[in-house]
Design an enzyme around this catalytic site. Structure first.
Site, PDB file in Angstrom:
ATOM      1  N   GLY A 175      -3.394   1.625  -3.284  1.00 20.24           N
ATOM      2  CA  GLY A 175      -2.600   2.076  -3.941  1.00 20.24           C
ATOM      3  C   GLY A 175      -1.915   0.433  -4.277  1.00 20.24           C
ATOM      4  O   GLY A 175      -2.246  -0.046  -5.664  1.00 20.24           O
ATOM      5  N   CYS A 176      -1.910  -0.438  -3.512  1.00 17.83           N
ATOM      6  CA  CYS A 176      -1.428  -2.036  -3.711  1.00 17.83           C
ATOM      7  C   CYS A 176      -2.185  -2.411  -4.018  1.00 17.83           C
ATOM      8  O   CYS A 176      -2.631  -3.285  -5.148  1.00 17.83           O
ATOM      9  CB  CYS A 176      -0.800  -2.815  -2.357  1.00 17.83           C
ATOM     10  SG  CYS A 176       0.622  -2.031  -1.993  1.00 17.83           S
ATOM     11  N   THR A 177      -4.016  -2.249  -3.873  1.00 17.96           N
ATOM     12  CA  THR A 177      -4.728  -2.942  -4.701  1.00 17.96           C
ATOM     13  C   THR A 177      -5.436  -2.154  -5.689  1.00 17.96           C
ATOM     14  O   THR A 177      -5.802  -3.371  -6.638  1.00 17.96           O
ATOM     15  CB  THR A 177      -6.543  -2.791  -3.566  1.00 17.96           C
ATOM     16  OG1 THR A 177      -6.339  -3.191  -2.158  1.00 17.96           O
ATOM     17  CG2 THR A 177      -7.317  -3.006  -4.221  1.00 17.96           C
ATOM     18  N   ALA A 196      -2.437  -5.066  -8.314  1.00 20.28           N
ATOM     19  CA  ALA A 196      -3.101  -5.745  -8.066  1.00 20.28           C
ATOM     20  C   ALA A 196      -3.724  -6.373  -9.038  1.00 20.28           C
ATOM     21  O   ALA A 196      -4.001  -7.010  -9.481  1.00 20.28           O
ATOM     22  CB  ALA A 196      -3.421  -6.641  -6.718  1.00 20.28           C
TER      23      ALA A 196
END
Length: 157
Positions: free
Chosen positions: A47-49, A52
């Site tokens: 999710g963070c990838t 970003a």
């Protein structure tokens, strides 16, 4: 656990944090510019990838419209450097392992995860105006589709 929640008009809490490259970045350095400050739980997770990379892919437009993008997590600078290199992230990633800045912005506290209440990083985004005031405070944002939604809120979509 009671969390601080920021609202439009509040002064953005000042910070100086190390970057993936080992430099230090302070909010004060961006006075006169609008800043998108986003907090994410952990570098190199799916999710963070996605989030970003969405910011990376929108960076040219956001920069052209006068915004600076800063990502903050509790990860150490070494891990942030790997994340930035792996995903060609060209905006600063800031390290807040002690969570002081997360807490100052209300981006750490009680949240729901798979239906259970847990304490952790609350995926949040703040738009800070040129004078250092909160323009928008968005808590519990979704990783996917967040940047598109933010651009709409900012009148950029």
């Amino acid at each position: 656990m009671t969390e601080t929640r920021l609202a439009p008009g509040d002064a953005a809490p000042e910070f100086a944090l190390p970057t993936a490259g080992g430099d230090e970045i302070s909010l004060d350095a961006y006075r006169g510019k609008r800043v998108i400050l986003y907090f994410y739980p952990a570098a190199m997770t799916p999710g963070c990838t996605k989030q970003a990379c969405d910011f990376r892919d929108s960076l040219a437009q956001l920069t052209a419209d006068g915004f600076v993008v800063l990502g903050v997590s509790k990860d150490k600078p070494e891990k942030l450097a790997k994340f930035a290199e792996r995903d060609a992230l060209t905006f600063p990633l800031l390290s807040d392992p002690g969570l002081e800045i997360h807490k100052a912005y209300g981006a750490y506290g009680t949240k729901k995860l798979y239906g259970k209440e847990v304490v952790g990083v609350i995926r949040s985004t703040f738009v800070i105006d040129a004078d250092g005031k909160i323009e928008q405070a968005l808590y519990n944002v979704k990783a996917t589709g967040h940047v598109a939604s933010l651009k709409k809120k900012l009148g950029l979509a």
